[in-house]
Motif scaffolding. Structure first.
Motif, PDB file in Angstrom:
ATOM      1  N   SER A  33      39.580  64.918 -92.693  1.00 33.32           N
ATOM      2  CA  SER A  33      39.866  66.354 -92.664  1.00 33.32           C
ATOM      3  C   SER A  33      38.918  67.097 -91.729  1.00 33.32           C
ATOM      4  O   SER A  33      39.083  68.297 -91.505  1.00 33.32           O
ATOM      5  N   LEU A  34      37.930  66.396 -91.174  1.00 29.35           N
ATOM      6  CA  LEU A  34      37.012  67.003 -90.212  1.00 29.35           C
ATOM      7  C   LEU A  34      37.660  67.005 -88.828  1.00 29.35           C
ATOM      8  O   LEU A  34      38.074  65.949 -88.333  1.00 29.35           O
ATOM      9  N   PRO A  35      37.786  68.153 -88.182  1.00 27.04           N
ATOM     10  CA  PRO A  35      38.404  68.191 -86.854  1.00 27.04           C
ATOM     11  C   PRO A  35      37.744  67.251 -85.852  1.00 27.04           C
ATOM     12  O   PRO A  35      38.433  66.645 -85.025  1.00 27.04           O
ATOM     13  N   LEU A  36      36.430  67.115 -85.897  1.00 27.83           N
ATOM     14  CA  LEU A  36      35.744  66.231 -84.961  1.00 27.83           C
ATOM     15  C   LEU A  36      36.201  64.791 -85.147  1.00 27.83           C
ATOM     16  O   LEU A  36      36.489  64.083 -84.173  1.00 27.83           O
ATOM     17  N   ALA A  37      36.290  64.342 -86.406  1.00 30.21           N
ATOM     18  CA  ALA A  37      36.736  62.977 -86.677  1.00 30.21           C
ATOM     19  C   ALA A  37      38.195  62.806 -86.271  1.00 30.21           C
ATOM     20  O   ALA A  37      38.580  61.785 -85.680  1.00 30.21           O
ATOM     21  N   SER A  38      39.016  63.803 -86.576  1.00 29.56           N
ATOM     22  CA  SER A  38      40.436  63.737 -86.225  1.00 29.56           C
ATOM     23  C   SER A  38      40.631  63.654 -84.716  1.00 29.56           C
ATOM     24  O   SER A  38      41.400  62.825 -84.215  1.00 29.56           O
TER      25      SER A  38
ATOM     26  N   PRO B 153      49.768  67.007 -73.663  1.00 26.04           N
ATOM     27  CA  PRO B 153      48.775  67.235 -74.725  1.00 26.04           C
ATOM     28  C   PRO B 153      49.356  68.073 -75.849  1.00 26.04           C
ATOM     29  O   PRO B 153      50.194  68.943 -75.622  1.00 26.04           O
ATOM     30  N   GLU B 154      48.911  67.789 -77.074  1.00 21.80           N
ATOM     31  CA  GLU B 154      49.337  68.557 -78.238  1.00 21.80           C
ATOM     32  C   GLU B 154      48.246  69.566 -78.582  1.00 21.80           C
ATOM     33  O   GLU B 154      47.260  69.229 -79.222  1.00 21.80           O
ATOM     34  N   GLY B 155      48.419  70.797 -78.167  1.00 26.81           N
ATOM     35  CA  GLY B 155      47.423  71.814 -78.476  1.00 26.81           C
ATOM     36  C   GLY B 155      46.117  71.546 -77.763  1.00 26.81           C
ATOM     37  O   GLY B 155      46.052  70.880 -76.732  1.00 26.81           O
ATOM     38  N   ARG B 156      45.052  72.010 -78.353  1.00 27.55           N
ATOM     39  CA  ARG B 156      43.728  71.835 -77.749  1.00 27.55           C
ATOM     40  C   ARG B 156      42.778  71.251 -78.783  1.00 27.55           C
ATOM     41  O   ARG B 156      42.946  71.464 -79.989  1.00 27.55           O
ATOM     42  N   PRO B 157      41.763  70.508 -78.344  1.00 26.89           N
ATOM     43  CA  PRO B 157      40.789  69.972 -79.296  1.00 26.89           C
ATOM     44  C   PRO B 157      39.918  71.088 -79.871  1.00 26.89           C
ATOM     45  O   PRO B 157      39.809  72.180 -79.303  1.00 26.89           O
ATOM     46  N   ALA B 158      39.331  70.806 -81.013  1.00 23.46           N
ATOM     47  CA  ALA B 158      38.450  71.788 -81.653  1.00 23.46           C
ATOM     48  C   ALA B 158      37.217  72.018 -80.792  1.00 23.46           C
ATOM     49  O   ALA B 158      36.654  71.084 -80.208  1.00 23.46           O
ATOM     50  N   VAL B 159      36.781  73.275 -80.694  1.00 19.40           N
ATOM     51  CA  VAL B 159      35.581  73.626 -79.937  1.00 19.40           C
ATOM     52  C   VAL B 159      34.690  74.485 -80.819  1.00 19.40           C
ATOM     53  O   VAL B 159      35.152  75.169 -81.716  1.00 19.40           O
ATOM     54  N   GLY B 160      33.397  74.432 -80.553  1.00 14.64           N
ATOM     55  CA  GLY B 160      32.465  75.216 -81.350  1.00 14.64           C
ATOM     56  C   GLY B 160      32.046  74.463 -82.597  1.00 14.64           C
ATOM     57  O   GLY B 160      32.816  73.684 -83.166  1.00 14.64           O
ATOM     58  N   LEU B 161      30.825  74.705 -83.041  1.00 11.94           N
ATOM     59  CA  LEU B 161      30.254  73.979 -84.172  1.00 11.94           C
ATOM     60  C   LEU B 161      31.082  74.167 -85.433  1.00 11.94           C
ATOM     61  O   LEU B 161      31.425  73.199 -86.135  1.00 11.94           O
ATOM     62  N   ARG B 162      31.439  75.400 -85.747  1.00 14.93           N
ATOM     63  CA  ARG B 162      32.189  75.673 -86.974  1.00 14.93           C
ATOM     64  C   ARG B 162      33.582  75.046 -86.931  1.00 14.93           C
ATOM     65  O   ARG B 162      34.022  74.404 -87.888  1.00 14.93           O
ATOM     66  N   GLU B 163      34.277  75.203 -85.813  1.00 15.82           N
ATOM     67  CA  GLU B 163      35.644  74.696 -85.714  1.00 15.82           C
ATOM     68  C   GLU B 163      35.680  73.171 -85.731  1.00 15.82           C
ATOM     69  O   GLU B 163      36.635  72.573 -86.231  1.00 15.82           O
TER      70      GLU B 163
ATOM     71  N   SER C 159      39.766  70.906 -92.601  1.00 17.81           N
ATOM     72  CA  SER C 159      41.000  71.688 -92.612  1.00 17.81           C
ATOM     73  C   SER C 159      42.189  70.790 -92.890  1.00 17.81           C
ATOM     74  O   SER C 159      42.171  69.584 -92.610  1.00 17.81           O
ATOM     75  N   ARG C 160      43.244  71.391 -93.434  1.00 19.49           N
ATOM     76  CA  ARG C 160      44.475  70.637 -93.670  1.00 19.49           C
ATOM     77  C   ARG C 160      45.120  70.233 -92.351  1.00 19.49           C
ATOM     78  O   ARG C 160      45.765  69.187 -92.260  1.00 19.49           O
ATOM     79  N   ARG C 161      44.965  71.074 -91.335  1.00 27.17           N
ATOM     80  CA  ARG C 161      45.533  70.739 -90.024  1.00 27.17           C
ATOM     81  C   ARG C 161      44.900  69.471 -89.475  1.00 27.17           C
ATOM     82  O   ARG C 161      45.598  68.584 -88.956  1.00 27.17           O
ATOM     83  N   ALA C 162      43.576  69.350 -89.585  1.00 32.15           N
ATOM     84  CA  ALA C 162      42.898  68.150 -89.097  1.00 32.15           C
ATOM     85  C   ALA C 162      43.346  66.922 -89.888  1.00 32.15           C
ATOM     86  O   ALA C 162      43.543  65.844 -89.322  1.00 32.15           O
ATOM     87  N   LEU C 163      43.541  67.093 -91.196  1.00 33.58           N
ATOM     88  CA  LEU C 163      43.986  65.983 -92.033  1.00 33.58           C
ATOM     89  C   LEU C 163      45.389  65.535 -91.614  1.00 33.58           C
ATOM     90  O   LEU C 163      45.668  64.335 -91.509  1.00 33.58           O
ATOM     91  N   TRP C 164      46.258  66.499 -91.353  1.00 35.13           N
ATOM     92  CA  TRP C 164      47.607  66.173 -90.892  1.00 35.13           C
ATOM     93  C   TRP C 164      47.575  65.486 -89.532  1.00 35.13           C
ATOM     94  O   TRP C 164      48.289  64.498 -89.311  1.00 35.13           O
ATOM     95  N   ARG C 165      46.743  65.985 -88.620  1.00 37.12           N
ATOM     96  CA  ARG C 165      46.638  65.371 -87.293  1.00 37.12           C
ATOM     97  C   ARG C 165      46.082  63.953 -87.383  1.00 37.12           C
ATOM     98  O   ARG C 165      46.506  63.058 -86.640  1.00 37.12           O
TER      99      ARG C 165
END
Length: 253
Positions: free
Chosen positions: A52-57, A211-221, A226-232
């Protein structure tokens, strides 16, 4: 074999796999294997938490998405046909008054339209099945018309139900319209599997990953679950499972 493949795909979504582990932990608890139960339950929660972590996803998805580089339309070679696979968009941009394909960087249809406008191939094959007159290929045809591609440049492939069907039927259509060298347009995540299956079907493939959207940027993002990261993440695991099945199928013959 198909039932096994479907089971693997369903387990690829991290929460489903975590629930299975929790069920195993519950059985271990009832059998008084308390330490094992606690360990399995911890693994179950950690698994879904990790993905669920955007960085890992993004890291997971990158192993597939970076297999083929995104190229400028001008750098693409001429081909016999442009093949655009369905499933890539709900076409929300159709509601806009002015639609410019150059600005739709995450749209498969826009990538196909850009290649056609650049004269890279005379025909655009839109591949996507369905029921009755509401096939995905027809919906794609209506949408790509807004991007300036005329109806007489379109070939509709309306019988496919999965990527293997896309490859088989679209390659045959390309052959009927001049040859088997295709510019294959699909998402960057889906491209490794699609390119493999099209090659197996006899096509000469030039990948055009989108490309599908953009990768997460910034420490918080990047670090906020997030559920979006889990789905991705789940979509990436599904692609890994399906790619492995496609590769195994090719080497079984």
């Amino acid at each position: 074999m198909k039932a096994l493949a479907d089971l693997v795909v369903s387990l690829s979504y991290p929460p489903v796999f975590s629930l299975c582990l929790l069920a195993i932990a519950a059985v271990a608890w009832m059998l008084r294997r308390r330490r094992a139960a606690a360990g399995i339950a911890g693994m179950a929660l950690a698994w879904s938490a990790l993905w669920s972590l955007p960085l890992a996803s993004d890291t997971l998805r990158g192993t597939l998405e970076q297999r083929y580089a995104v190229r400028d339309t001008a750098a693409l070679p001429p081909a016999d046909a442009i093949v655009v696979l369905g499933g890539g968009s709900n076409y929300a941009w159709l509601d806009r008054e002015d639609v410019d394909p150059a600005r739709l960087r995450s749209s498969r249809l826009a990538a196909g339209a850009r290649a056609w406008h650049a004269g890279k191939a005379p025909k655009v094959i839109l591949s996507g099945g369905g029921v009755g007159k509401t096939t995905e290929a027809r919906r794609m045809a209506d949408a790509i018309g807004r991007l300036g591609v005329p109806e007489d440049a379109l070939v509709l492939e309306e019988h496919s139900h999965d990527t293997r069907d896309n490859a088989r039927f679209s390659t045959a259509l390309a052959g009927e319209h001049g040859g088997r060298h295709v510019l294959l347009v699909t998402s960057a995540l889906h491209m490794p599997r699609a390119a493999l299956l099209f090659t197996q079907a006899g096509a000469d493939v030039t990948p055009v990953p989108v490309p599908e959207g953009r990768p997460a940027v910034g420490l918080r993002e990047r670090w906020l679950p997030s559920r979006r990261a889990l789905w991705r993440s789940g979509r990436a695991f599904k692609e890994f499972a399906a790619l492995a099945a496609a590769w195994a199928g090719a080497h079984a013959h």
